[in-house]
Enzyme design. Sequence first.
Site, PDB file in Angstrom:
ATOM      1  N   ASP A 274       0.989  -1.269   0.222  1.00 17.16           N
ATOM      2  CA  ASP A 274       0.115   0.007   0.148  1.00 17.16           C
ATOM      3  C   ASP A 274       0.781   1.233   0.038  1.00 17.16           C
ATOM      4  OD1 ASP A 274      -2.149  -1.849   0.129  1.00 17.16           O
ATOM      5  OD2 ASP A 274      -2.235  -1.703   2.139  1.00 17.16           O
ATOM      6  N   GLU A 275       1.994   1.072  -0.591  1.00 16.80           N
ATOM      7  CA  GLU A 275       2.946   2.289  -0.718  1.00 16.80           C
ATOM      8  C   GLU A 275       2.334   3.446  -1.680  1.00 16.80           C
ATOM      9  OE1 GLU A 275       3.953  -0.626  -1.269  1.00 16.80           O
ATOM     10  OE2 GLU A 275       5.407  -1.382   0.287  1.00 16.80           O
TER      11      GLU A 275
ATOM     12  N   LYS B  82       2.003   2.028  -5.227  1.00 17.03           N
ATOM     13  CA  LYS B  82       2.558   1.594  -6.269  1.00 17.03           C
ATOM     14  C   LYS B  82       1.625   1.898  -7.537  1.00 17.03           C
ATOM     15  CE  LYS B  82       2.427  -2.512  -4.332  1.00 17.03           C
ATOM     16  NZ  LYS B  82       2.094  -2.017  -2.983  1.00 17.03           N
TER      17      LYS B  82
ATOM     18  N   GLY C 243      -4.466  -4.400  -3.751  1.00 18.47           N
ATOM     19  CA  GLY C 243      -5.583  -3.412  -3.819  1.00 18.47           C
ATOM     20  C   GLY C 243      -4.598  -2.123  -4.371  1.00 18.47           C
ATOM     21  N   HIS C 244      -4.662  -1.938  -5.475  1.00 23.63           N
ATOM     22  CA  HIS C 244      -3.901  -0.756  -6.072  1.00 23.63           C
ATOM     23  C   HIS C 244      -4.889   0.318  -6.499  1.00 23.63           C
ATOM     24  CE1 HIS C 244      -0.348  -3.435  -7.286  1.00 23.63           C
ATOM     25  NE2 HIS C 244      -0.641  -3.361  -6.009  1.00 23.63           N
TER      26      HIS C 244
ATOM     27  N   THR D 110      -7.579  -1.161   0.826  1.00 25.93           N
ATOM     28  CA  THR D 110      -8.455  -1.280  -0.639  1.00 25.93           C
ATOM     29  C   THR D 110      -9.051  -2.583  -0.989  1.00 25.93           C
ATOM     30  OG1 THR D 110      -6.673   0.101  -1.231  1.00 25.93           O
ATOM     31  CG2 THR D 110      -8.199  -0.740  -3.091  1.00 25.93           C
TER      32      THR D 110
ATOM     33  N   GLY E   4     -10.896  -3.314   3.385  1.00 32.69           N
ATOM     34  CA  GLY E   4     -11.598  -2.280   4.331  1.00 32.69           C
ATOM     35  C   GLY E   4     -10.777  -2.210   5.515  1.00 32.69           C
TER      36      GLY E   4
ATOM     37  N   ASP F 283       1.905  14.637   1.749  1.00 39.90           N
ATOM     38  CA  ASP F 283       0.910  15.808   2.112  1.00 39.90           C
ATOM     39  C   ASP F 283       0.360  15.373   3.479  1.00 39.90           C
ATOM     40  OD1 ASP F 283       0.095  13.795   0.237  1.00 39.90           O
ATOM     41  OD2 ASP F 283      -1.890  14.230   0.745  1.00 39.90           O
TER      42      ASP F 283
ATOM     43  N   SER G  24       5.347  12.315  -4.379  1.00 38.73           N
ATOM     44  CA  SER G  24       3.745  12.741  -4.561  1.00 38.73           C
ATOM     45  C   SER G  24       2.992  13.221  -3.498  1.00 38.73           C
ATOM     46  CB  SER G  24       3.123  11.178  -4.554  1.00 38.73           C
ATOM     47  OG  SER G  24       1.556  10.982  -4.687  1.00 38.73           O
TER      48      SER G  24
HETATM   49  P1  GDP Z   1      -0.753   0.420  -3.452  1.00 37.44           P
HETATM   50  O1  GDP Z   1      -1.319  -1.066  -2.962  1.00 37.44           O
HETATM   51  O2  GDP Z   1       0.862   0.389  -3.468  1.00 37.44           O
HETATM   52  O3  GDP Z   1      -0.991   0.637  -4.853  1.00 37.44           O
HETATM   53  O4  GDP Z   1      -1.272   1.439  -2.771  1.00 37.44           O
HETATM   54  P2  GDP Z   1      -2.979   1.542  -2.523  1.00 37.44           P
HETATM   55  O5  GDP Z   1      -3.756   1.973  -3.408  1.00 37.44           O
HETATM   56  O6  GDP Z   1      -3.434   0.414  -1.574  1.00 37.44           O
HETATM   57  O7  GDP Z   1      -2.774   2.744  -1.099  1.00 37.44           O
HETATM   58  C1  GDP Z   1      -2.195   3.959  -1.421  1.00 37.44           C
HETATM   59  C2  GDP Z   1      -3.372   4.853  -1.143  1.00 37.44           C
HETATM   60  O8  GDP Z   1      -2.778   6.311  -1.190  1.00 37.44           O
HETATM   61  C3  GDP Z   1      -4.353   5.101  -2.284  1.00 37.44           C
HETATM   62  O9  GDP Z   1      -5.653   5.347  -1.692  1.00 37.44           O
HETATM   63  C4  GDP Z   1      -3.917   6.247  -3.237  1.00 37.44           C
HETATM   64  O10 GDP Z   1      -4.893   6.952  -3.913  1.00 37.44           O
HETATM   65  C5  GDP Z   1      -3.457   7.140  -2.190  1.00 37.44           C
HETATM   66  N1  GDP Z   1      -2.219   8.021  -2.440  1.00 37.44           N
HETATM   67  C6  GDP Z   1      -1.186   7.787  -3.231  1.00 37.44           C
HETATM   68  N2  GDP Z   1      -0.394   8.665  -3.200  1.00 37.44           N
HETATM   69  C7  GDP Z   1      -0.743   9.784  -2.452  1.00 37.44           C
HETATM   70  C8  GDP Z   1      -0.428  10.815  -2.004  1.00 37.44           C
HETATM   71  O11 GDP Z   1       0.695  11.319  -2.355  1.00 37.44           O
HETATM   72  N3  GDP Z   1      -1.126  11.464  -1.374  1.00 37.44           N
HETATM   73  C9  GDP Z   1      -2.351  11.031  -0.912  1.00 37.44           C
HETATM   74  N4  GDP Z   1      -3.018  11.830   0.049  1.00 37.44           N
HETATM   75  N5  GDP Z   1      -2.903  10.035  -1.075  1.00 37.44           N
HETATM   76  C10 GDP Z   1      -2.022   9.345  -2.010  1.00 37.44           C
HETATM   77  P1  IMO Z   2      -0.728  -4.359  -2.114  1.00 35.10           P
HETATM   78  O1  IMO Z   2      -0.315  -4.559  -3.400  1.00 35.10           O
HETATM   79  C1  IMO Z   2      -0.933  -4.545   2.023  1.00 35.10           C
HETATM   80  C2  IMO Z   2      -0.838  -8.705   3.632  1.00 35.10           C
HETATM   81  C3  IMO Z   2      -1.987  -9.133   4.442  1.00 35.10           C
HETATM   82  C4  IMO Z   2      -1.288 -10.147   5.409  1.00 35.10           C
HETATM   83  C5  IMO Z   2      -0.291 -10.873   4.708  1.00 35.10           C
HETATM   84  C6  IMO Z   2      -0.795 -12.022   3.871  1.00 35.10           C
HETATM   85  O2  IMO Z   2      -2.246  -3.490  -2.255  1.00 35.10           O
HETATM   86  O3  IMO Z   2       0.246  -3.489  -1.574  1.00 35.10           O
HETATM   87  P2  IMO Z   2      -2.141 -12.807   2.002  1.00 35.10           P
HETATM   88  O4  IMO Z   2      -3.666 -12.783   1.794  1.00 35.10           O
HETATM   89  O5  IMO Z   2      -1.311 -12.289   0.927  1.00 35.10           O
HETATM   90  O6  IMO Z   2      -2.037 -14.238   2.320  1.00 35.10           O
HETATM   91  O7  IMO Z   2      -1.848 -12.045   3.357  1.00 35.10           O
HETATM   92  O8  IMO Z   2       0.166  -9.871   3.695  1.00 35.10           O
HETATM   93  N1  IMO Z   2      -0.978  -8.256   2.422  1.00 35.10           N
HETATM   94  C7  IMO Z   2      -0.852  -6.819   2.046  1.00 35.10           C
HETATM   95  N2  IMO Z   2      -0.899  -5.901   2.795  1.00 35.10           N
HETATM   96  N3  IMO Z   2      -1.129  -4.579   0.874  1.00 35.10           N
HETATM   97  C8  IMO Z   2      -0.879  -5.516   0.184  1.00 35.10           C
HETATM   98  O9  IMO Z   2      -1.131  -5.624  -1.429  1.00 35.10           O
HETATM   99  C9  IMO Z   2      -0.890  -6.838   0.745  1.00 35.10           C
HETATM  100  N4  IMO Z   2      -1.070  -8.068   0.140  1.00 35.10           N
HETATM  101  C10 IMO Z   2      -0.976  -8.895   1.139  1.00 35.10           C
HETATM  102  O10 IMO Z   2      -2.649  -7.913   4.976  1.00 35.10           O
HETATM  103  O11 IMO Z   2      -0.865  -9.387   6.547  1.00 35.10           O
HETATM  104 MG    MG Z   3      -2.748  -1.572  -1.551  1.00 31.68          MG
END
Ligand code: GDP
Ligand code: IMO
Ligand code: MG
Length: 445
Positions: A19-20, A22, A46-47, A320, A323, A354, A434
């Site tokens: 959830d960085e 990406k 969840g991207h 994502t 929940g 931010d 970002s």
């Molecule tokens: P991913 O799994 O690495 O793709 O990351 P996620 O989508 O799960 O979580 C990142 C969240 O941060 C998403 O809701 C993005 O829309 C949001 N996001 C990404 N970059 C920024 C940012 O610079 N600022 C804010 N406020 N939200 C961001």
């Molecule tokens: P994105 O691509 C955050 C975590 C789960 C759990 C562990 C193992 O959005 O960054 P799993 O269902 O893969 O066997 O769960 O890994 N986990 C994530 N946490 N972002 C993800 O993907 C994750 N994919 C798996 O919460 O701790």
């Molecule tokens: Mg994610």
Amino acid sequence: MNSLALGRCNAVIGLQWGDEGKGKYVDLLASEHDAVVRFNGGANAGHSVVVGGERFSLHLIPSGILTKGRLAVIGNGVVVDPDTLIGEVDGLAARGVDVSGLVVSDRAHVVMPYHKSEDSLREELLKSQRQVAEEGGLVEIGTTRRGIGPAYADKVHRTTAVRACDLLRPAQLRERLELVCWAKSATLSPLGEPDQPPSARFDPSELAARAAGWGARLGPMIQDTAYLLHGLLADGKRVLFEGANGTLLDVDHGTYPFVTSSSTGVGGIASGSGVPPSALNSVVGVMKSYSTRVGGGPMPTELHDDRAQYIRERGREYGTTTGRPRRVGWLDLVGVRYACMINGVSTLAVTLLDVLAGMDGLEVCTHYEFEGGRTDRFIPDAADLARARPVYERLPGFSADITGVRRLADLPREARRYLDFVQEAVGVRAGLVSVGPGREQTIVV
Ligand code: GDP
Ligand code: IMO
Ligand code: MG
């Protein structure tokens, strides 16, 4: 985007526990590539991508699908839940997204309904043992319950696995499923639900009928993606690899056993796509400006007070996929430095800066106290990491809203200082910063 030193073949990899952000950067870079490729994980990912104020959440389909004319390739290293994939395709199409560029590897493994049952069953069983587990002992992982672990386990078991190519041979698959269902029932019955006869849980006829439907629907997308990608590269086309999950969740290099079941770093690209390591030109490492984690496992910099709540709300730190509220803490530079080492990161891409606006001061973890000494090494073993204590450097905070800033020079001095500190501590320069979820809310350094 010259600041990233992109070549023909590039990767976007998460440097923390997922959830960085990406998805945002893959979407941003997709326009400079011809194909975007997922190589690991499954619908546990969840991207979130925000395009023109509209939010898209992608679980299996590469984020490149949102850029017109790009191929979106699901590589052989991905475990595919067909119902989720079909739902995602239909959902995107209904919103006017062109999904004709989607391709699925014939060797991608299929997440079957029994994988999801097993995932939940194992988690519930482990949870029930929480009270008897020793401190730091094994309790449930807190998986996404998407069947990821059991699907990868079957891939390695071999005889009970189903691959995308099997969906194209329904008669043979029907026969295989007899054996698979028998084996699943025999091995899963002792795991729980004793009052329900196993045969009622895994019915080969029902599964075969569902699989035939998946085959009919996904068939046109299924092909040998290793040859496809090599063909593209031979034609001078550009390929972007989209990492899922994060490096600290890597099955080998993460905080085992609190990890996911695939190789989430660059190491997964070769096995998960068939493109060799030597082809990779640039690795963009994505890190958020603080730490989050979903599920169980150690997190040395975790906060439990109202500062965590402040960050969680401002950063919308809710999963994502599930929940669940994400656990929140200060930036752990020990972990990020380690992830850069494991992945050979060429450039940092920072997100969510931010969100930190308005905090009194900012703390960053530079070392751990561990076993009576100070170390700058990450500790991938979960039991040991749980005993490490963070050593913090305190930096001044900033209060201005920076979501409208587009140039580094326009950031508050304290925000620039924070970024400088991070780059110095990690030893890698930041090429992108970002300041909001939108495509345009990006500073190119
Ligand atoms: P991913 O799994 O690495 O793709 O990351 P996620 O989508 O799960 O979580 C990142 C969240 O941060 C998403 O809701 C993005 O829309 C949001 N996001 C990404 N970059 C920024 C940012 O610079 N600022 C804010 N406020 N939200 C961001
Ligand atoms: P994105 O691509 C955050 C975590 C789960 C759990 C562990 C193992 O959005 O960054 P799993 O269902 O893969 O066997 O769960 O890994 N986990 C994530 N946490 N972002 C993800 O993907 C994750 N994919 C798996 O919460 O701790
Ligand atoms: Mg994610």
